[in-house]
Design a protein around this motif. Sequence first.
Motif, PDB file in Angstrom:
ATOM      1  N   HIS A 893       5.959  -7.914   0.275  1.00  6.17           N
ATOM      2  CA  HIS A 893       6.734  -6.705   0.577  1.00  6.17           C
ATOM      3  C   HIS A 893       5.896  -5.444   0.424  1.00  6.17           C
ATOM      4  N   LEU A 894       4.927  -5.462  -0.480  1.00  5.79           N
ATOM      5  CA  LEU A 894       3.998  -4.333  -0.542  1.00  5.79           C
ATOM      6  C   LEU A 894       3.165  -4.251   0.732  1.00  5.79           C
ATOM      7  N   ALA A 895       2.797  -5.436   1.251  1.00  9.99           N
ATOM      8  CA  ALA A 895       1.994  -5.473   2.484  1.00  9.99           C
ATOM      9  C   ALA A 895       2.816  -5.111   3.711  1.00  9.99           C
ATOM     10  N   ALA A 896       4.138  -5.078   3.574  1.00 10.79           N
ATOM     11  CA  ALA A 896       4.998  -4.661   4.690  1.00 10.79           C
ATOM     12  C   ALA A 896       5.255  -3.169   4.675  1.00 10.79           C
ATOM     13  N   GLY A 897       4.601  -2.456   3.780  1.00 11.73           N
ATOM     14  CA  GLY A 897       4.812  -1.017   3.684  1.00 11.73           C
ATOM     15  C   GLY A 897       4.005  -0.245   4.710  1.00 11.73           C
ATOM     16  N   LEU A 898       3.635   0.968   4.339  1.00 11.45           N
ATOM     17  CA  LEU A 898       2.867   1.827   5.232  1.00 11.45           C
ATOM     18  C   LEU A 898       1.407   1.371   5.282  1.00 11.45           C
ATOM     19  N   PRO A 899       0.647   1.785   6.312  1.00 11.24           N
ATOM     20  CA  PRO A 899      -0.776   1.395   6.390  1.00 11.24           C
ATOM     21  C   PRO A 899      -1.556   1.722   5.129  1.00 11.24           C
ATOM     22  N   ARG A 900      -1.284   2.853   4.510  1.00  4.40           N
ATOM     23  CA  ARG A 900      -2.031   3.194   3.295  1.00  4.40           C
ATOM     24  C   ARG A 900      -1.698   2.244   2.147  1.00  4.40           C
ATOM     25  N   HIS A 901      -0.482   1.705   2.134  1.00  2.00           N
ATOM     26  CA  HIS A 901      -0.133   0.705   1.116  1.00  2.00           C
ATOM     27  C   HIS A 901      -0.911  -0.588   1.350  1.00  2.00           C
ATOM     28  N   ARG A 902      -1.038  -0.976   2.611  1.00  2.00           N
ATOM     29  CA  ARG A 902      -1.806  -2.187   2.933  1.00  2.00           C
ATOM     30  C   ARG A 902      -3.276  -2.007   2.573  1.00  2.00           C
ATOM     31  N   GLN A 903      -3.775  -0.808   2.844  1.00  2.00           N
ATOM     32  CA  GLN A 903      -5.176  -0.560   2.536  1.00  2.00           C
ATOM     33  C   GLN A 903      -5.441  -0.646   1.035  1.00  2.00           C
ATOM     34  N   LEU A 904      -4.480  -0.204   0.239  1.00  2.00           N
ATOM     35  CA  LEU A 904      -4.622  -0.303  -1.211  1.00  2.00           C
ATOM     36  C   LEU A 904      -4.732  -1.757  -1.659  1.00  2.00           C
ATOM     37  N   LEU A 905      -3.941  -2.624  -1.048  1.00  2.00           N
ATOM     38  CA  LEU A 905      -3.978  -4.044  -1.428  1.00  2.00           C
ATOM     39  C   LEU A 905      -5.316  -4.670  -1.068  1.00  2.00           C
ATOM     40  N   VAL A 906      -5.805  -4.394   0.151  1.00  2.00           N
ATOM     41  CA  VAL A 906      -7.058  -5.016   0.600  1.00  2.00           C
ATOM     42  C   VAL A 906      -8.250  -4.500  -0.189  1.00  2.00           C
ATOM     43  N   SER A 907      -8.210  -3.236  -0.527  1.00  2.00           N
ATOM     44  CA  SER A 907      -9.362  -2.638  -1.209  1.00  2.00           C
ATOM     45  C   SER A 907      -9.366  -2.863  -2.714  1.00  2.00           C
ATOM     46  N   HIS A 908      -8.302  -3.454  -3.258  1.00  2.00           N
ATOM     47  CA  HIS A 908      -8.287  -3.706  -4.698  1.00  2.00           C
ATOM     48  C   HIS A 908      -9.391  -4.706  -5.045  1.00  2.00           C
ATOM     49  N   ARG A 909     -10.028  -4.472  -6.157  1.00  2.00           N
ATOM     50  CA  ARG A 909     -11.224  -5.255  -6.478  1.00  2.00           C
ATOM     51  C   ARG A 909     -10.937  -6.723  -6.795  1.00  2.00           C
ATOM     52  N   ASN A 910      -9.747  -7.037  -7.264  1.00  2.00           N
ATOM     53  CA  ASN A 910      -9.484  -8.410  -7.701  1.00  2.00           C
ATOM     54  C   ASN A 910      -8.294  -9.074  -7.005  1.00  2.00           C
ATOM     55  N   LEU A 911      -7.393  -8.277  -6.452  1.00  2.00           N
ATOM     56  CA  LEU A 911      -6.114  -8.828  -6.022  1.00  2.00           C
ATOM     57  C   LEU A 911      -6.264  -9.886  -4.934  1.00  2.00           C
ATOM     58  N   MET A 912      -6.906  -9.519  -3.818  1.00  2.00           N
ATOM     59  CA  MET A 912      -7.016 -10.470  -2.716  1.00  2.00           C
ATOM     60  C   MET A 912      -7.974 -11.608  -3.046  1.00  2.00           C
ATOM     61  N   ARG A 913      -8.989 -11.319  -3.830  1.00  2.00           N
ATOM     62  CA  ARG A 913      -9.916 -12.387  -4.223  1.00  2.00           C
ATOM     63  C   ARG A 913      -9.199 -13.449  -5.058  1.00  2.00           C
ATOM     64  N   SER A 914      -8.300 -13.011  -5.930  1.00  2.00           N
ATOM     65  CA  SER A 914      -7.536 -13.974  -6.729  1.00  2.00           C
ATOM     66  C   SER A 914      -6.529 -14.728  -5.865  1.00  2.00           C
ATOM     67  N   TYR A 939      -0.671  -7.175  10.666  1.00  2.00           N
ATOM     68  CA  TYR A 939       0.264  -7.059  11.782  1.00  2.00           C
ATOM     69  C   TYR A 939       0.284  -5.616  12.273  1.00  2.00           C
ATOM     70  N   GLU A 940       0.128  -5.447  13.572  1.00  2.00           N
ATOM     71  CA  GLU A 940       0.044  -4.120  14.174  1.00  2.00           C
ATOM     72  C   GLU A 940       1.444  -3.638  14.576  1.00  2.00           C
ATOM     73  N   GLU A 941       1.982  -2.689  13.816  1.00  2.00           N
ATOM     74  CA  GLU A 941       3.317  -2.187  14.113  1.00  2.00           C
ATOM     75  C   GLU A 941       3.301  -1.127  15.206  1.00  2.00           C
ATOM     76  N   ASP A 942       2.258  -0.306  15.241  1.00  2.00           N
ATOM     77  CA  ASP A 942       2.128   0.689  16.320  1.00  2.00           C
ATOM     78  C   ASP A 942       0.651   0.899  16.629  1.00  2.00           C
ATOM     79  N   GLN A 943       0.426   1.571  17.718  1.00  2.00           N
ATOM     80  CA  GLN A 943      -0.946   1.733  18.204  1.00  2.00           C
ATOM     81  C   GLN A 943      -1.828   2.509  17.238  1.00  2.00           C
ATOM     82  N   SER A 944      -1.221   3.380  16.449  1.00  2.00           N
ATOM     83  CA  SER A 944      -2.023   4.218  15.559  1.00  2.00           C
ATOM     84  C   SER A 944      -2.679   3.428  14.439  1.00  2.00           C
ATOM     85  N   ASP A 945      -2.155   2.257  14.131  1.00  2.00           N
ATOM     86  CA  ASP A 945      -2.695   1.469  13.014  1.00  2.00           C
ATOM     87  C   ASP A 945      -3.631   0.372  13.503  1.00  2.00           C
TER      88      ASP A 945
END
Length: 993
Positions: A893-914, A939-945
């Motif tokens: 559900h965090l990954a279903a948020g805004l693009p900046r929320h998704r970017q936070l998840l991907v850029s976290h140092r440990n989250l996705m690696r774990s 998932y691409e919701e609109d062209q801007s992302d």
Amino acid sequence: MTRASAPPILLQLHSPESVSTQVASLRNLKNELIGHDQRKEAYVNAGIIPALAQVLSSRRPTVRTTEFNGSIQEESKSAELEACLQAILIVGSLAQGGPTFLAPIFASNILPALLSTLSSEGCPLSFRLPILRVLSTIADRLPLQSQEQWPRDTRLADLVFASEHIGCLTRILGENYGSAQIQTSIELAAALIGKLCTEESHKTALAECGVLDALAVKIASFVVAQGFVLPGAEDHLQYLGALEAIPSPAPASAHLAPILRAVTVIIEHSKWRAEHLLSSPAIVTVFPKQVPGFSPSDIKKGPWGTPYLGSSAVPRPIGPNPVDALLPSVPLAHAKSSPNAANFPPLGHGGSQRRHSSHSFPTPFSLTETPIPEEDENSIVPWLLCILRSENGMARLMAARLVTALFRLGLAKKHRVPMFSYLLIPILIRILDKDFSLPNEGGPNYSGLISPTQCLKEEAPAVLANLVMDDQELQKHAVDGSALKRLSQLLKETYNPVPESSRPMWQAEGDTLGADSESVSAECRLGPPGYSPTLCHVMRYRESILKALAALVPFKDEYRKAVCENGVVPYIIDSLKPRPSDAPADASIPKNTAADGNPTPTLLAACGAARMLTRSVSVLRTSLIDAGVAQPLFALIKHPDLEVQIAATAAICNLALDFSPMKEAIISADIIPLLCEHAHSSNTKLRIESLWALKHVVYNTSNDIKMKVVAALGPAWIWQVISQDPVSNLTKRGMEDEMEQGAEIAMGRANSAGEQVDILNPMEEAGSRDENFKTTDTMPPSKMSLEMFLPDARRRRKLVLHGDLEQSTQARQDDIAVQEQTFDLLRNIICGPGAPEMIDHLFKEIGQDELLGALADNLRPRSIQLPHRRETSSRSLQIPVEILSSVTALIIHLAAGLPRHRQLLVSHRNLMRSLTDYFNHTHREVRVNCVWVVINLIYEEDQSDREGCRERAAKLRTLGIADRLASLADDSDLDVKERTKTAMHLLNSLAPA
């Protein structure tokens, strides 16, 4: 009775001229009090209780031998014994007067004096019976004192089961059936355990001190008397763990029911105590474990006559249990079609709890469900089924209750389900008939103040409830047998007017022997009048019926609708109303209307029934709304009793579901702050249920309500819960002890069936190292004695370790459940149209780094150092599936948020690696959640992302997500396979390899 008539007798008791005059006064007083409640009241006010306590303390009987001047000393001793005996009889007569006389008795030193006498080595049989009768009389009347009290009054149980007195029960139950007096004392002691043993600590004490083994000998004596001893049992007498001789048969006049009841109340809800019973020497002796035999041709003889097995010797397979041959055949077709046959033993009433496998000790950190190997079944199970068919009355019901308890604990085989359906359920339903009565109610009544028929009717629905719980096949047979219809009618009848059995005692105004002010000592002041036995029976009957209704309807909507069609929903709602806090002065006069309310046990059962009915959407939208189920439950979550708060909150969980029309009522009734307050409770169960209810409340509701919930719970408290590590928080010493316990218990599993496994069982060594167990390692002597009922070191240590491990494991599971519900609450908070706003709100209140760091930490692999272990210095610990599912769902559900929320998840140092470590997890829900995280991130919701999706896809590919997805392309679960196709398509289109 005048004020001047009593003091002379009291003076003679306090300052007797001689022992003989004191005996005469006591005898006269006894004759004057029997059957006259007004005189009893007058004498209590005048101070008879302290006088009796003095007699019992000063004239305590002891066995003494005299050689000189024997006639004078023996005469004095005889008079002292008679004085003490008369005092005991007077105490019993006072207790017969009802609950109002119990308060001064408990305030005095009478009960400790009686138990000290009973526990003394030289207590004569002529004293034992009156004392046991007095204790039994008080035990019968304790529940009449206050129907609101929960749990039950344990003052008498705390005294009887105290360490200095509990041994006398072992000694009494350990005697051989001999004279009629010994037989009566054995049955009274067993009945006393059945009435008083409700606390877990008392049950454990009774098992550890040898009472359970002594009761097992009594069961074995009935097995011998009925001819059920397995063939060849005498050949196993030399084995370790068996008696040296087959127990003597029980006399024809002995009663089995109190023995079975005492055993059942001790082992209920504890598999370890149940296994302790099955490994008792007496049970092992009459029901030895069957072992594969060899053909005579396979046994060779050596040159010196020594037998040995030939090279082609193959053990013969074990045949069917001989006792099963005495049972009728039942259709077995239903066994395969049972919808939950693969989940045996059935799940209990624990919410998020799961039953562990039948290994030596439950794996505390891996709660995945694995196939459970079927254990050997003890022959006591088919024997109890034979008792069901041959006995009548209370013995039949107690056999049903005991075999049901073994069934719930997983100590009966799967194939027993059809047998229970065709043999046990019809018997229980027959007891529910309105015209049911026992053909002969003569003989001793160990059921208390109500008739055996009433007691049978009172307990049968509760046994039925325990039997069918979580088993759809058994529920179907019960419903097909018209159980719902009969129970519904019985519930209605429990609200019929209760006939007045007795009127309040008449007394002249102000004409009593003693003062009635509070300045009088508690020993001279009567207690509350209490309630009538008939009214208490009706309340317990109602409670039992509500439990049965709740146990029959959890899975089938048609069953819930049938309950509504029978017109009992209003009666269930009436059962949710508690008794007024200000009890009426004339409480002894029976009252049984809805306005009179219900005691706490009935409230708990009614909450369970309401919770089951609220599982149905149609029932919730019609019958329950019409009956007004919400308001009583809203009142009960404010009840002073903690158990009632938990039960009411569990029912409100279903009212708070999104489809429920009562969700708005919960919000408007200002229940949310109370739920948030309960979420901080020190009681783990209340925390779990409150968080569960809040989880439902916040789903698809407005953001302002969600923000109020976050504020009421406290961001700091939320972070503290989700950042806890229920795995690595274990200390090294605690983990070491647990591993040691597991090793010891693992090698001793076969002891529950009586096998000799000393070579593989390291518990012998553990016992020899412990000084506390050295004195109990001796084999039982050939004659019955107290020592033979004290568990040997191996069995006692196993019982203690299993009990401690069970408690610690349950505590950890509760902590895991709290964390799981908190993660689910956060997930529902960020659901719905206003999800991005709530994500930002959580990041602001809890902290962005703190929240994501807690998620990463819960996914991090763990290991714990194990010092002084030869095989390895560390042990990897599996994260509970509940935590993995909840954490990954929140990340979805965090990954279903805004693009900046998704970017936070991907850029976290440990989250996705774990997260990458769990794409191939054994549990399908964890795997599919991991795939959904990938889908939502790219998932691409609109062209801007579009450019952001490409960057995130590239980052995921560098983390090895593509390889993880490729390994799931042919997953056995269809949902995982289809979601993987979508994820791989998105990843390849955005970041080609």
